[in-house]
Write a protein that holds these residues in place. Structure first.
Motif, PDB file in Angstrom:
ATOM      1  N   LYS A 317       0.907  -1.355   0.040  1.00  0.00           N
ATOM      2  CA  LYS A 317      -0.026  -0.084  -0.062  1.00  0.00           C
ATOM      3  C   LYS A 317       0.840   1.233  -0.010  1.00  0.00           C
ATOM      4  O   LYS A 317       0.530   2.109  -0.746  1.00  0.00           O
ATOM      5  CB  LYS A 317      -0.853  -0.022   1.371  1.00  0.00           C
ATOM      6  N   ALA A 318       1.865   1.120   0.726  1.00  0.00           N
ATOM      7  CA  ALA A 318       2.891   2.279   0.983  1.00  0.00           C
ATOM      8  C   ALA A 318       3.457   2.636  -0.454  1.00  0.00           C
ATOM      9  O   ALA A 318       3.746   3.692  -0.672  1.00  0.00           O
ATOM     10  CB  ALA A 318       3.801   2.094   1.890  1.00  0.00           C
ATOM     11  N   LYS A 321       1.181   4.153  -3.082  1.00  0.00           N
ATOM     12  CA  LYS A 321       0.971   5.681  -2.772  1.00  0.00           C
ATOM     13  C   LYS A 321       2.170   6.411  -2.982  1.00  0.00           C
ATOM     14  O   LYS A 321       1.943   7.599  -3.546  1.00  0.00           O
ATOM     15  CB  LYS A 321       0.549   5.694  -1.271  1.00  0.00           C
ATOM     16  N   ALA A 322       3.346   5.819  -2.816  1.00  0.00           N
ATOM     17  CA  ALA A 322       4.467   6.835  -3.082  1.00  0.00           C
ATOM     18  C   ALA A 322       4.757   6.788  -4.357  1.00  0.00           C
ATOM     19  O   ALA A 322       5.312   8.020  -4.942  1.00  0.00           O
ATOM     20  CB  ALA A 322       5.644   5.996  -2.569  1.00  0.00           C
ATOM     21  N   ASP A 594       9.325   7.974   0.873  1.00  0.00           N
ATOM     22  CA  ASP A 594       7.898   8.109   1.099  1.00  0.00           C
ATOM     23  C   ASP A 594       7.814   6.402   1.567  1.00  0.00           C
ATOM     24  O   ASP A 594       7.162   6.176   2.666  1.00  0.00           O
ATOM     25  CB  ASP A 594       6.954   8.563   0.204  1.00  0.00           C
ATOM     26  N   TYR A 595       8.089   5.564   0.779  1.00  0.00           N
ATOM     27  CA  TYR A 595       8.040   4.214   0.964  1.00  0.00           C
ATOM     28  C   TYR A 595       8.772   3.561   1.951  1.00  0.00           C
ATOM     29  O   TYR A 595       8.149   3.075   2.993  1.00  0.00           O
ATOM     30  CB  TYR A 595       8.375   3.579  -0.565  1.00  0.00           C
ATOM     31  N   VAL A 598       7.635   3.912   5.769  1.00  0.00           N
ATOM     32  CA  VAL A 598       7.007   2.983   6.143  1.00  0.00           C
ATOM     33  C   VAL A 598       7.473   1.557   6.245  1.00  0.00           C
ATOM     34  O   VAL A 598       7.488   0.576   7.210  1.00  0.00           O
ATOM     35  CB  VAL A 598       5.726   2.964   5.017  1.00  0.00           C
TER      36      VAL A 598
END
Length: 733
Positions: A317-318, A321-322, A594-595, A598
Motif C-alpha cells: 500500500k505504501a 501511494k509513493a 516515502d515508501y 513505512v
C-alpha cells in the motif's frame, strides 16, 4: 374338309425376353436399398453409442459438484487474502431459485427451441447451413444449450468433426437421462461468463455486486449476452460492448414473447450499475510475476490451491501511494522492494493495473543512467582504488567520445567518494577506461544483470538497458555484503485442506566480490545520499543509494537500501519521450523516501559496514606483491562465477585495515580476504566469458573492449596510452 391333326410347326422367328429397366431406375433402387441399410446401421450404431454413453454419464449430484479449471487463492506474508484467481462458482441455485427472466433470456438468445428438440436442433442446423450457403461462411451457430453443456462439462472447444460428433452423442444422452429443467439448471450454474465466473450467481456477484436471485431484466440481458464471447462483451472490460450485446438479447426476448417490444425499448441498459472489480490493483503486478513460477515449483494439478507469498500488504500500500504521489503527470512508475534474503516485499509495475497490466518492474528495459556507476566503481574498487583515493575531474576524450558532467563544470582534483556522490561522468569514464569496459560488463553480469550489455566507452553512463528488478537485486547484493541474492515471491503452496505442496528453501548466497569491495561501495552509496545527488532519499536513518537520470530526462531512477530493505524506483514514459523536470534525485528519490519510511519503521536502525579491510597486495605495493602468483588470481569461470584463491580461510588470521590496524572483521561472518601472505588482485574476466556475456565476437569488434587490468596483473603497472583517472596514493597505498 378333313382337319389337320398333325404336329404344329414351330415359328422360325426370334423369342421374346423381358425388357431391361432403365439404368437410372436401377441406380435409384440400389441407392435406396444401400441408403436404407446404411441408415439402419447408423441408427444402430448411434443408438448403441447413446445407450452406452447414457449408462456412463455421472449422476446429477456428481455433475453439480464437478468444476472447470483451478482456483488459486493468493495470500500475503501475514496470511491475509490478496486475491482469488481462477474459476469462481458463486452459490448453486436450484431451478426454482433462478429468476424466470434469467432463464427466458438465456433460452431466447442461445436456444429458442430448447423445449422442443431432443438435444440436437435439426431446424437450427439447417438454418446454419443455409446461412453458410448464402454468406459463404458460417455466421450462425447451431449448438443447443444441451450441446453447450456437454462441451463445457466433458469436452474442449476444438473445432473438429470428431469433437462435434461426440458432443452430439453426449447431448442426446443427456436429454435421455435428465429433464429439461435439470439440463437448464446445470447450464445456468456452470456456463462460463468471463473473468473467472462460472454460473449466473458468480457472474451476478462479479459484475453487479449482488446474488443472481436479485437479477433485473436489464442485468439478465447483459449476463445472457456474455456467453457468446465473454472477453468481448464483459461489462468490466468494455461497457459499451456489453450494452450493445444486451440490446440484442432484449430484442430476441421481445421476438419470443418473453417481454413486450415496448418494454424492450424502455429498458435503458446504461443505467445498470457495474460493480467495481476487486483485486485489479497494484497487487496484480506481483501476482502476474509470481504465479507463473508455479509451473516450475509444482507437479501438474487441477485441485484448488493456496499460494503463500512474501508480499507485505502495508508495504504494498505504501509503495503504491509513493508512486502515485510522486510520478510526474503523463509518466509511469515502477517499484521493487526486497528483503535481505531476496523476498519481494512490494512490487508496483505501473500507475494503474486496469488501464495497463504491463509490468514495468519486471519486463520493461530502460537505460539506468548514472545508477549504472555502481558497477563501474565496484570494478575500480576491486582493481585497487579506495574511496579516499584522489582522482581528477577534468575534460576527457576516449576513442572520440567526450563525456560531459551535469552543468558542464569540472571540480579538478577530488577523491573517489566525492566523484561518486556528485556523479561525475568524467571520472566514471576514466575509471571505466582504466579497469576495462569489459571488466565493468563482467561486474554487472556477476550482480545479476541479464539483459545485453554493450562495451563501448559510453556504457559507463548507463547506456545498456536493464530491468528494475535486476538493478534492485544488484543493490540488494551490495547490501548483503557482496553475496548473491535471488528474488522470490512464493514461500509455500498448500492445498485448500492444508496439505503442503511446496516450501521455499533459503540458500546461502555466493560471494560475488571480496568484502572490502562491498564495504567500499557502501561507503560511496551512503555519501551519495548524505551529501550528494540522493539527498532527497534521506529518511532519518542510514541510507545508501544512487540516483540515475538518462539523456533528455527520459528516465529517472533511485535505488538504495536501509535496515535490510532494498528498494528500486523507476519513472518515465512508456514511449521513452522526455519528461520535463524528471531527475533521479527528485521524484524517484522522494518516492523511495516515502515508501522506505513505512517499510523500515518497525526495524531497528542499522549502521553500515564501511571500514575497509584491505588485502595484503593492496597494502604492500612493491613489484613482487603487485604481480603475485598467477595461479592465485581471482577469476571468473565459464559460468560467470567468482573463483577465489585455493587455500581456505584460516580462523587464526587477523585482517589488516586501510589504516594499518589489525582486528576481527567489522561485519558478521569470517572476513572474505584474510591476511596471510601476499594476496592477488581480484580479477578481470576471461575473454571467452566477456564475449559470451556481452554478445561480442571478440575485442577487435569494439575498440572500447579491453581486458580489465587489476593491480595484481603485470599490465596494471604499465603506462596506459589512454586517459586514466589520476590519483594520489593515500595511507599505506
Amino acid at each position: 374338309m378333313a382337319k389337320n391333326t398333325g404336329p404344329r410347326r414351330k415359328s422360325s422367328g426370334p423369342s421374346r425376353r423381358p425388357a431391361k429397366k432403365p439404368l437410372w431406375r436401377r441406380a435409384l433402387r440400389a441407392s435406396v436399398i444401400w441408403g436404407f441399410a446404411l441408415a439402419l446401421l447408423g441408427a444402430i450404431f448411434l443408438g448403441t453409442a447413446i445407450f452406452f454413453t447414457e449408462r456412463e454419464l455421472p449422476d446429477y449430484s456428481a455433475l453439480k459438484s464437478s468444476q472447470n479449471g483451478q482456483m488459486i487463492v493468493v495470500r500475503a506474508r501475514d496470511g491475509s487474502e490478496l486475491v482469488s484467481l481462477g474459476p469462481s462458482y458463486g452459490r448453486w441455485l436450484s431451478y426454482d431459485q433462478i429468476p424466470d427472466i434469467m432463464k427466458e433470456a438465456m433460452v431466447s438468445v442461445e436456444d429458442r427451441r430448447f423445449r422442443d428438440h431432443f438435444g440436437i436442433d435439426p431446424i437450427g442446423l439447417l438454418r446454419a447451413v443455409k446461412v453458410r450457403w448464402d454468406k459463404g461462411s458460417f455466421r450462425q451457430g447451431a449448438s443447443t444449450i444441451t450441446q453447450q453443456l456437454a462441451r463445457n462439462i466433458f469436452l474442449n472447444n476444438s473445432k473438429t468433426f470428431g469433437r462435434k460428433a461426440r458432443e452430439a452423442v453426449l447431448a442426446l444422452a443427456l436429454e435421455r437421462k435428465f429433464s429439461k429443467d435439470q439440463i437448464l439448471e446445470l447450464y445456468l450454474n456452470k456456463v462460463y461468463f468471463g473473468g473467472g465466473a462460472y454460473g449466473i450467481d458468480a457472474a451476478s456477484r462479479k459484475f453487479f455486486g449482488h446474488p443472481a436471485t436479485e437479477l433485473s431484466t436489464a442485468e439478465a440481458a447483459i449476463i445472457a449476452g456474455l456467453v457468446k464471447a465473454p472477453s468481448n462483451y464483459s461489462p468490466t472490460a468494455d461497457v459499451q460492448a456489453s450494452i450493445d450485446r444486451g440490446q440484442v438479447v432484449l430484442g430476441l426476448m421481445a421476438k419470443n414473447g418473453v417481454i413486450s417490444p415496448s418494454e424492450a425499448q424502455d429498458i435503458d441498459l446504461s443505467d445498470v450499475k457495474i460493480a467495481k472489480e476487486k483485486g485489479q490493483n497494484s497487487v496484480r503486478y506481483f501476482t502476474d510475476w509470481a504465479l507463473p513460477q508455479l509451473d516450475m515449483l509444482l507437479p501438474e494439478t487441477n485441485e484448488p490451491i493456496e499460494v503463500w507469498t512474501t508480499l507485505d500488504p502495508a508495504m504494498q500500500k505504501a509503495a503504491t501511494k509513493a508512486i502515485d504521489s510522486n510520478v510526474p503527470k503523463g509518466a509511469q512508475g515502477a517499484l521493487v522492494s526486497l528483503d535481505r534474503d531476496g523476498a519481494v516485499l512490494a512490487m508496483v509495475g505501473g500507475t494503474d493495473y486496469v488501464t495497463s497490466n504491463y509490468n514495468r518492474a519486471t519486463n520493461a528495459l530502460r537505460q539506468p543512467g548514472s545508477a549504472w556507476k555502481l558497477f563501474v566503481y565496484m570494478a575500480a574498487l576491486e582493481a585497487g582504488y579506495t574511496p579516499s583515493d584522489r582522482v581528477v575531474d577534468e575534460p576527457v576524450t576516449i576513442d572520440g567520445w567526450s563525456p560531459q558532467n551535469s552543468g558542464r563544470n569540472y571540480a579538478g582534483e577530488i577523491d573517489v567518494r566525492t566523484a561518486f556522490a556528485y556523479s561525475k561522468n568524467t571520472v566514471a569514464a576514466q575509471l571505466g577506461n582504466e579497469v576495462g569496459f569489459g571488466t565493468v560488463a563482467s561486474m554487472a553480469r556477476r550482480f545479476g544483470i541479464t539483459s545485453p550489455i554493450n562495451t563501448r566507452p559510453a556504457m559507463v553512463l548507463g547506456t545498456s538497458e536493464v530491468r528494475v528488478i535486476d538493478m534492485t537485486r544488484a543493490f540488494a547484493e551490495v547490501s548483503s555484503g557482496g553475496t548473491s541474492v535471488e528474488p522470490y515471491g512464493i514461500t509455500k503452496v498448500t492445498t485448500s485442506d492444508g496439505e503442503l505442496l511446496y516450501q521455499h528453501k533459503s540458500v546461502q548466497g555466493q560471494v560475488l566480490v571480496p568484502h572490502y569491495v562491498a564495504a567500499g561501495i557502501t561507503d560511496l552509496l551512503q555519501t551519495a545520499v548524505a551529501t550528494g545527488t540522493g539527498r532527497a532519499a534521506q529518511i532519518g536513518r542510514p541510507v545508501a543509494g544512487k540516483t540515475g537520470t538518462t539523456s533528455s530526462n527520459k528516465d529517472g531512477w533511485f535505488l538504495g537500501f536501509s535496515s535490510g530493505v532494498t528498494t528500486g524506483v523507476w519513472m518515465g514514459r512508456d514511449d521513452a519521450k522526455p519528461v520535463s523536470g524528471l531527475f533521479g534525485g527528485h521524484a524517484p528519490a522522494r518516492a523511495f523516501a516515502d515508501y522506505m519510511k513505512v517499510a523500515v519503521a518497525k526495524r531497528p536502525v542499522e549502521q553500515f559496514d564501511t571500514k575497509l579491510q584491505l588485502p595484503e597486495w593492496q597494502l604492500e605495493p612493491d613489484d613482487e606483491y603487485l604481480q603475485g602468483n598467477p595461479d592465485d588470481y581471482y577469476y571468473i569461470d565459464e559460468n560467470g562465477n567468482l573463483v577465489q584463491p585455493g587455500s581456505g580461510v584460516r580462523s587464526d588470521d587477523q585482517p589488516r585495515y586501510e589504516d594499518g590496524s589489525f582486528g576481527p572483521g567489522p561485519g558478521p561472518g569470517t572476513p572474505q580476504v584474510p591476511d596471510y601472505g601476499p594476496q592477488p588482485a581480484p580479477p578481470a574476466a576471461s575473454d571467452d566469458f566477456l564475449d559470451r556475456a556481452t554478445g561480442q565476437d571478440g575485442p577487435d569488434q569494439d575498440p572500447g573492449l579491453r581486458q580489465g587490468r587489476g593491480l595484481g596483473s603485470p599490465q596494471s603497472i604499465l603506462p596506459s596510452p589512454r586517459p586514466t583517472a589520476t590519483r594520489t596514493p593515500s595511507g599505506n597505498f
